[in-house]
Structure formats: structure tokens, C-alpha cells
Scaffold this active site. Sequence first.
Site, mmCIF file in Angstrom:
data_model
loop_
_atom_site.group_PDB
_atom_site.id
_atom_site.type_symbol
_atom_site.label_atom_id
_atom_site.label_comp_id
_atom_site.label_asym_id
_atom_site.label_seq_id
_atom_site.Cartn_x
_atom_site.Cartn_y
_atom_site.Cartn_z
ATOM 1 N N ARG A 175 4.084 7.107 11.435
ATOM 2 C CA ARG A 175 3.045 7.935 10.797
ATOM 3 C C ARG A 175 1.686 7.726 11.453
ATOM 4 O O ARG A 175 0.846 8.632 11.475
ATOM 5 C CB ARG A 175 2.966 7.656 9.294
ATOM 6 C CG ARG A 175 2.654 6.223 8.933
ATOM 7 C CD ARG A 175 2.532 6.062 7.416
ATOM 8 N NE ARG A 175 2.526 4.675 7.009
ATOM 9 C CZ ARG A 175 1.799 4.216 5.999
ATOM 10 N NH1 ARG A 175 1.024 5.021 5.307
ATOM 11 N NH2 ARG A 175 1.863 2.941 5.655
ATOM 12 N N GLU A 184 1.577 21.288 -3.174
ATOM 13 C CA GLU A 184 2.241 21.461 -1.881
ATOM 14 C C GLU A 184 2.638 22.907 -1.622
ATOM 15 O O GLU A 184 2.608 23.380 -0.479
ATOM 16 C CB GLU A 184 3.481 20.568 -1.800
ATOM 17 C CG GLU A 184 3.182 19.074 -1.883
ATOM 18 C CD GLU A 184 2.925 18.588 -3.309
ATOM 19 O OE1 GLU A 184 3.222 19.327 -4.263
ATOM 20 O OE2 GLU A 184 2.423 17.453 -3.462
ATOM 21 N N PHE A 219 7.902 15.629 -0.764
ATOM 22 C CA PHE A 219 7.089 16.666 -1.417
ATOM 23 C C PHE A 219 7.042 17.958 -0.597
ATOM 24 O O PHE A 219 6.724 19.020 -1.135
ATOM 25 C CB PHE A 219 5.679 16.153 -1.699
ATOM 26 C CG PHE A 219 5.656 14.912 -2.560
ATOM 27 C CD1 PHE A 219 6.545 14.769 -3.613
ATOM 28 C CD2 PHE A 219 4.754 13.896 -2.315
ATOM 29 C CE1 PHE A 219 6.535 13.623 -4.399
ATOM 30 C CE2 PHE A 219 4.732 12.745 -3.099
ATOM 31 C CZ PHE A 219 5.635 12.606 -4.139
ATOM 32 N N HIS A 225 6.788 9.132 5.229
ATOM 33 C CA HIS A 225 7.499 8.322 4.241
ATOM 34 C C HIS A 225 8.920 8.838 4.013
ATOM 35 O O HIS A 225 9.442 8.817 2.899
ATOM 36 C CB HIS A 225 6.733 8.273 2.913
ATOM 37 C CG HIS A 225 5.420 7.542 2.996
ATOM 38 N ND1 HIS A 225 4.433 7.882 3.891
ATOM 39 C CD2 HIS A 225 4.929 6.504 2.292
ATOM 40 C CE1 HIS A 225 3.396 7.082 3.736
ATOM 41 N NE2 HIS A 225 3.668 6.226 2.780
ATOM 42 N N ASP A 280 9.345 2.333 -3.311
ATOM 43 C CA ASP A 280 9.012 3.439 -4.211
ATOM 44 C C ASP A 280 10.270 3.965 -4.909
ATOM 45 O O ASP A 280 10.179 4.623 -5.944
ATOM 46 C CB ASP A 280 8.324 4.578 -3.453
ATOM 47 C CG ASP A 280 6.829 4.340 -3.304
ATOM 48 O OD1 ASP A 280 6.287 3.513 -4.066
ATOM 49 O OD2 ASP A 280 6.216 4.959 -2.424
ATOM 50 N N ARG A 329 7.150 5.451 6.994
ATOM 51 C CA ARG A 329 6.055 4.672 6.425
ATOM 52 C C ARG A 329 5.900 3.325 7.102
ATOM 53 O O ARG A 329 4.795 2.880 7.397
ATOM 54 C CB ARG A 329 6.306 4.445 4.933
ATOM 55 C CG ARG A 329 5.300 3.509 4.275
ATOM 56 C CD ARG A 329 5.692 3.167 2.841
ATOM 57 N NE ARG A 329 4.647 2.404 2.194
ATOM 58 C CZ ARG A 329 4.488 1.088 2.311
ATOM 59 N NH1 ARG A 329 5.325 0.397 3.059
ATOM 60 N NH2 ARG A 329 3.515 0.470 1.688
#
Lengths: 312, 280
Positions: A6, A53, A78, A103, A111, A161
Site C-alpha cells: 500500500r 464508496e 469496501f 487491506h 480486523d 496492509r
Amino acid sequence: MMAASRDGYGDGLLEISNDRHVVVLEADLGKSTKSLHFRKANPERTVSCGIGEQNMMLIAAGLASCGYKPFASTFAIFTERAFEQVRNGIARPNLPVHICGSHGGSHTGTDGSSAQSIEDLAIYRSLPNMTVMHPCDDVSASVLTQQCLELSGPSYMRTARNKTPVIHAEREAELQIGKGVLLKQGSDVALIACGVLVSKSLEAAAELENAGISACVIDMHTIKPLDTKLLDDIVIDTGCVVTAEDHSIIGGLGGAVAEHLSSSTPVPLERVGVKDRFGESGQAEEMLDLLNINTADIVEAAKRAIERKNRS
Amino acid sequence: MVTEPSRTARLEDIARHCRAHILRMTHRAAAGHPGGSLSEIDILTALYHQRLRVRPEEPDWPDRDRFILSKGHASPGMYAILAEKGFITHSDLESYRVLGGICQGHVDMKWTPGVDFSAGSLGMGLSFGIGCSIAARLDESERTTWVMLGDGELQEGSVWEAVMAAKHHELGNLKVIVDMNGIQNDDFVDVQMRMFDIPAKWSGFGWPVKVIDGHDMEEILDGIAWADSITDGPAVIIAHTVKGKGVSFMENNPAFHGAAPSDEQLAQGLEELGFDGGEL
């Protein structure tokens, strides 16, 4: 050296920021996707879309229809929320909107399963006009981000990530959208990987070497269009293939390779990937172990592929 | 704003011709969406013949005003006005919903000269229009973006993401018109999903709102001028319209949201519009 892909996306955006038509769209995750560096340098060309989004994807489409080169980023999971917007508003009119889903994969870790996109590559690969990429390190993520400007249509890039080994340092010139990179020569089996499993495949190849097995390793950073020429050339040498990805075994890199080889050169193929299940909270390495997509699983898959080749 | 009767009459006559196109197109295709095309057409006529800076001979002119028909199923109305404006020919209208034809079932920027947005799924046009408006701002151009939404379409949650964003970014070059005909696919809007006070919802998001009669040409022209006068942020015109307007058996009739007229209905409709069967 370790780095996260990223960060390469963030670097790549900065590299192309002199092009006044480059605009960046954020959905409240610029600090995470790393578009924040562009925003700080070019606030007037950065569009905050809030946590929205669906709206973001179509604002990007509208900008592209007026000659701009939008880069829209959020977490991979997302982007999926806006799938129909991407399908009907971006891919169908073939607008050069570049989507970065950060991610991605189980590797994103603690998460938990809601954040672990393991189907993004499959769903975007199914859309006409889309280029789909999943670079393995920051260097390639940066280069491929910059090369998006050369595309006439839309693209999706998944970044990770967490930090992984840097693979492509000093090898930027070899990187080209749509071209796989042969990282290691080998004659017994081909390990074809993308994203965080590229470094794992290199580790697996080293282990196989100790066992007297010669494995070649390819970084197939572009899942669509697939580098079928490299694939065809390599299977003539190796006669069997392993794919490795932090993604469902359905429809991603493994699916793409299977679809191609079944209609060109059918050879034994073992797919290392997430086997039609969701993940859970855990550290990145723990997730790869839990889902059986770590180095040892690639080694075992390679042995199975070779055994099947030798039986036939 | 005082409008000369001759201009109003001229616009009304163009709209009347467009209504006949809408009936013929949907009849020929034995499919399509006449009701919402008839409700929007007076507004489209005013926009295309009085306001939009567009060039039919150069449909891709980069500095043109943009018109986004978010309720893209109401494409017969769009094609009719594009034909009357000269972007496409009258014979192109015969290609509506025909394989290979430039008049696709839903408006599509890749197929039809003069179409700025590929629609089809509701709730997308305003977001796309925001992108066009931001592009104009970055280009330091005075071009404007006009977006037409349906009222049923406002049930799509993503519309309100866009309403919020357009105001947040204070897009003074963005104008929205809601074609509030009160009917959606299955039934009346108030049966399917009540939305209560629609103007209040927009003003709650900070938008200036003007409510007009979407079939009164003078009110439409006044509304457009009002929207143009607001340059420090987006503005919305809520137009009360009648679905199927101008054709008695289609008016306010949910059955003609997505149904074509029969041979007899076509003949009756054309007669009501002042055309005999052979004219047009």
C-alpha cells in the site's frame, strides 16, 4: 527489507502527480490506503467522498468522462460495496478509473473476516474492460500504479496492509502491466503467485531446492489480462503448475490459470488459496497457516503436482 | 421572468412532437418506458432548446454543458429531444431497442451522440454529475452539469450520498431536477415507499429548493433561470409532473411505466396529441 504494497500505491500517486489530470478520491481511509501523501501535496485535486464508496466510484467515472484520470481508493472489501457502480458506471462505458483496494486478503489480519476480501480479484476479473492487478511489494505497486496512466480503460489493484519482503528493488524496468515476472528459474514445477504469496513461493522454491526439486517462480502481478504467453512457455518446461494467492481458489489467479491451461496445455495444476470459507481475527502469518496458504502448503502442493505429472 | 408567448408556444410544439416520437418508439419496440418519458419531456425540451450549451454538430465538444439522465429508462424522451435538436436523425429513433441500433434500451454514452452518461441502474446519475462538475471546476470552465432524477429513484440510498457530497463540495455548477411524477415500476410511489416531504429532505441537506409545475413551460423556464442564479452551491428544482402526461389513458397510470401502447392506443394517443396516423 520489508515494506507494505500500500505504501507503493502512495508513492506511485506522488510520482504521477505532475500530471494535472490525475485526481485522487478518498472515502475516509486515505491514511490507510496511503493516498494521504497525494492529498497533502495536491489538496485541490483530492476529493473527499466521506464514507460513501458508491458515490465515490461514480464521481470518479464522471471525472474520467471529462478527461481526468481518477484514482479511487478504499479498503478492498469496501470497493465491493460499489460493485454495481463499478460494473455499470465504470467498466461498461470503459472509463479509465483506477481503483485501489487496500487491506485485501486474509493477510490484513486481526480486523477479522469482515475486512478480509478474498473474492475481489474474482469479481473484478469477471468484468469486461477491467485490468486486475495484485502486486507483491511496494516497488511493483508503485510502478504499476504509475503505468495505469497508459491504460485506456479501468483497472483494479489490490494492495496489502502488512509488510512483506521487497522483491523488485532495482528491477523496476522488468515490470509491465500484463507481463508476469520470472523471479527464479526451475524445471520441475512452476509456482505462479501474486501478492503476499510471491515471497512465500520464493521460500517454498528454496525448500523444494533442498529436497532436490527445481521450481520456477513467477510473480503474476496482473491477473487480467493474464500473461498467457509466459504461462504457455513455462508449462512446456515444467509440465505442472501451482498457483498461490491470498484469495479464494474460486475465480482468482488460480481460476484464471486453470481456465487458460484447460483450453491450451492441460497439465496438473494445484491451486493454493482460500478454500471456499471465511477467515477470522488473527495475525497475518496465523491467517496464512489457518487457511493453508503458507509456505508449507505451497511446498506440499508442488509435490502433489509433480506426483500427478509423473503418474500421467 | 416574462416569457414571450411565441417562445413558450414554440417549445410546447417541440414537446408535442417529442411526445409523438415517444409513443411511436415504444409502440414500434413493443417495449420501453413511455410514462416517465412523457413526464420529463417538457423539461427536457426547455433545457435543450433554451439553456444547454451543446453543439449537435460536435457532440463531444469538451466544454459543453452536461446533461445526465439518471432515470435512464426514460430514454425515449431523451432520444426524441436529441432528434429534435439534431444530434441524431428521426430515422435513428427507429433503432430504439433494436439489435445494433444506436438508441439502446437505456441511454448510453457509448452508443448515442449527445448522451453524456450510461444509465440503467437508478441512483447513479447524480454521483456521475458531481464528477463532471468537479472536472469543470478544475478546468476553470463555466460549463454546468444538469442532472435529472426520478422521484422513485430517490429511494436508492446512494442518491443521498451524492446529495451530501455535492453540498459539501459546494458545486455551484451543478443543477438537479427531480421529475416527481409520483409513480414507479410496480405502483404509486406512496404505495411502494413513502418519502414524505421531498423538498424538505433536500433543504435538510443544505440545498436551495424550488418547486415548479413541470408541465408549465413558463414555470420551467423560470426554474431554470433560478437554478442558474445560484452559483455558490448546488440547486434543485422539484418538478411536479404527471406520468404519461399528454396521453389520456397513460396519465397517472402505473401500467404505463414500462408498457408500450398497442396499435389502437398509438392511434388514439397520436390523435390526442394532434397528429393523425400518417403525420410525423
